[in-house]
Write a protein that holds these residues in place. Structure first.
Motif, mmCIF file in Angstrom:
data_model
loop_
_atom_site.group_PDB
_atom_site.id
_atom_site.type_symbol
_atom_site.label_atom_id
_atom_site.label_comp_id
_atom_site.label_asym_id
_atom_site.label_seq_id
_atom_site.Cartn_x
_atom_site.Cartn_y
_atom_site.Cartn_z
ATOM 1 N N VAL A 1 0.848 -1.187 0.000
ATOM 2 C CA VAL A 1 0.000 0.000 0.000
ATOM 3 C C VAL A 1 0.886 1.241 0.000
ATOM 4 N N VAL A 2 0.647 2.121 -0.946
ATOM 5 C CA VAL A 2 1.398 3.371 -0.995
ATOM 6 C C VAL A 2 1.000 4.224 0.209
ATOM 7 N N ARG B 1 2.758 11.704 -11.167
ATOM 8 C CA ARG B 1 3.142 10.308 -11.375
ATOM 9 C C ARG B 1 3.980 10.200 -12.635
ATOM 10 N N ALA B 2 5.104 9.535 -12.504
ATOM 11 C CA ALA B 2 5.995 9.324 -13.642
ATOM 12 C C ALA B 2 6.201 7.832 -13.818
ATOM 13 N N THR C 1 6.929 6.488 -10.157
ATOM 14 C CA THR C 1 7.369 7.413 -9.115
ATOM 15 C C THR C 1 6.246 8.406 -8.833
ATOM 16 N N LEU C 2 5.904 8.538 -7.555
ATOM 17 C CA LEU C 2 4.943 9.551 -7.107
ATOM 18 C C LEU C 2 5.716 10.671 -6.431
ATOM 19 N N ILE D 1 8.041 8.979 -3.693
ATOM 20 C CA ILE D 1 7.687 7.599 -3.378
ATOM 21 C C ILE D 1 7.995 6.760 -4.611
ATOM 22 N N ASN D 2 9.000 5.922 -4.488
ATOM 23 C CA ASN D 2 9.390 5.046 -5.596
ATOM 24 C C ASN D 2 8.670 3.718 -5.447
ATOM 25 N N VAL D 3 7.801 3.433 -6.400
ATOM 26 C CA VAL D 3 7.095 2.145 -6.419
ATOM 27 C C VAL D 3 7.848 1.228 -7.375
ATOM 28 N N VAL D 4 8.336 0.118 -6.864
ATOM 29 C CA VAL D 4 9.185 -0.764 -7.659
ATOM 30 C C VAL D 4 8.597 -2.170 -7.684
#
Length: 482
Positions: free
Chosen positions: A191-192, A218-219, A228-229, A250-253
């Motif tokens: 969960v972000v 968001r990218a 990436t947020l 916030i890096n979502v990986v």
């Protein structure tokens, strides 16, 4: 004061006087009858001296003075008077320069300067009053303070001078943000973190500010499940000064490999289909993507088995998600040969004449390799009552060469040769079949449907004694048929 001089000894006559202080603040008096050697109108001797005690100059305020008059004869008289010296000159004031301060700066004279003054007589006392003019941030001006300075001399109700100093309070300093959440990295199946921890803002003028949440950007990352947020905040004070924008990243990986579900190991016959369509296919699931986003690939290697065309296949399955994470596993397919070879032998046959040779073709094959044919044979004699008795076969009377069986020596009329063929494949699977060769007399049972090897037929002219009778190789006086 006036000294009244008569022709009598001098008589001092004093009166109180008030005078203005001069530049040096000296007080002086005069007498119409004392004029430094002048002669009294009555003709009396001149006044020799007039003495003041204390002597001038006098200080500001009331001075008690004793005047002594002495004539030239040495006679004298005294009187007391007050000499009040007053100051009618205003002080001179010097006001500090106008200043501009930022909101929150010290506006006291310690920071903005003090007024000074000069006076011809007394010590200067300076004071001030402030008036405040709120400007509500027009032109970033919070307020204008008019500081009125007053300087007075030390006299009660003394002289004074005033002047104004202008202090302009402005707000040009932006607020300061603090407590912006730290950058974090999370897996795509987590969960972000929500926007729950907001930063705080402080300002040099405004005591209470709420930071502005500017939203998030968001990218797209290197693969579909990573991104990436960037969350942004700022703060603006009442005068429109905006803080520097601060952000949280916030890096979502996606670093988690997919789950691989392997088909079970299996054994198949060498004739069966060994492709994954038949032996099963692997499947994969991913924590961050759909099943369709998981790519399944297969490679294989094989090692020959212990016999024939058997083989052990190691099939390696790999599940790769959209971000290149992969999981591999192996499935073992064992190709075995448990099927006996195919074997076909001739139908039972009748041969005649008894001495003729005959050949027969054996058909045998195996789906997983080659075959080896072996042969065994036995001989019997049928008696008239239908019973069978064993008899030895002629040595090498039946031979197997390749896939051909040749009966070289039939053993005579009435002989029954049972040929047994065994076909063995490379994995020791085998098939066994037999066929019978009946040896007939040349004029019996040929073309008339009579089976002479049945009860009641001895195939040797009716003599069912295996030891006698014409045509029996073993009969006494008989001839061996070949």
């Amino acid at each position: 004061p006036l000294l009244v001089v008569t022709n009598q000894p001098p008589v001092a006559n004093c009166k109180n006087v008030t005078v203005y202080a001069d530049a040096t603040c000296k007080a002086s008096g005069s007498d119409t009858d004392v004029d430094n050697g002048s002669t009294d109108p009555d003709g009396a001797a001149d006044i020799a001296s007039v003495a003041q005690s204390p002597s001038a100059p006098y200080g500001l305020g009331v001075n008690n003075v004793t005047l002594t008059i002495t004539d030239q004869a040495g006679a004298s008289d005294q009187c007391n008077a007050t000499v009040t010296v007053v100051d009618r000159t205003s002080p001179t004031i010097s006001v500090p320069a106008d200043v501009q301060l930022d909101c929150g700066d010290d506006t006291s004279p310690n920071n903005t300067g003090n007024a000074t003054g000069t006076d011809n007589c007394k010590t200067i006392i300076a004071s001030y009053t402030d008036s405040h003019d709120p400007r509500n941030c027009v032109g970033k001006v919070k307020e204008v303070i008019t500081r009125t300075w007053i300087v007075k001399d030390a006299l009660v109700g003394g002289n004074s001078a005033s002047g104004d100093q202008t202090i302009t309070v402005v707000d040009t300093t932006p607020p300061v943000l603090s407590g912006v959440p730290a950058d974090v990295t999370v897996e795509c199946d987590r969960v972000v973190p929500p926007v729950s921890t907001a930063p705080t803002a402080t300002d040099n003028c405004d005591s209470s500010l709420n930071p502005n949440y500017l939203g998030e950007e968001r990218a797209v990352g290197a693969c579909p499940n990573s991104y990436t947020l960037t969350r942004k905040w700022s703060a603006t004070d009442a005068c429109g000064n905006e803080s520097a924008i601060q952000s949280q990243t916030i890096n979502v990986v996606d670093t988690t490999p997919p789950t691989l579900n392997l088909p079970a190991d299996t054994s198949v016959e060498c004739t069966d289909d060994t492709s994954s369509d038949s032996t099963g296919k692997a499947t994969g699931t991913d924590s961050c993507g759909s099943v369709s986003s998981v790519k399944i690939t297969e490679t294989e290697s094989s090692v020959s088995g212990s016999c024939g065309d058997t083989v052990v296949i190691t099939r390696t399955w790999t599940a790769t998600d959209a971000c290149g994470n992969s999981t591999s596993g192996t499935q073992t397919i064992t190709v075995v040969d448990t099927t006996p070879p195919m074997l076909e032998v001739p139908e039972d046959v009748n041969i005649t004449p008894s001495g003729a040779s005959s050949s027969y073709t054996i058909v045998s094959s195996d789906t997983c390799g080659g075959v080896v044919l072996t042969m065994d044979y036995s001989c019997q004699k049928r008696k008239k009552d239908g019973s069978l008795v064993s008899k030895p076969c002629e040595e090498d009377s039946v031979v197997l060469e390749g896939n051909t069986v040749t009966v070289i020596e039939s053993g005579g009329v009435g002989n029954i040769i049972t040929v047994t063929i065994t076909s063995t494949d490379d994995c020791d699977n085998f098939s066994t079949k037999s066929f019978v060769v009946n040896v007939l007399r040349g004029d019996e049972g040929v073309g008339n449907g009579v089976d002479l090897n049945t009860p009641g037929h001895d195939n040797n002219g009716g003599n069912d004694d295996p030891g006698t009778g014409p045509g029996n190789p073993g009969a006494k006086g008989g001839k061996k048929n070949r």
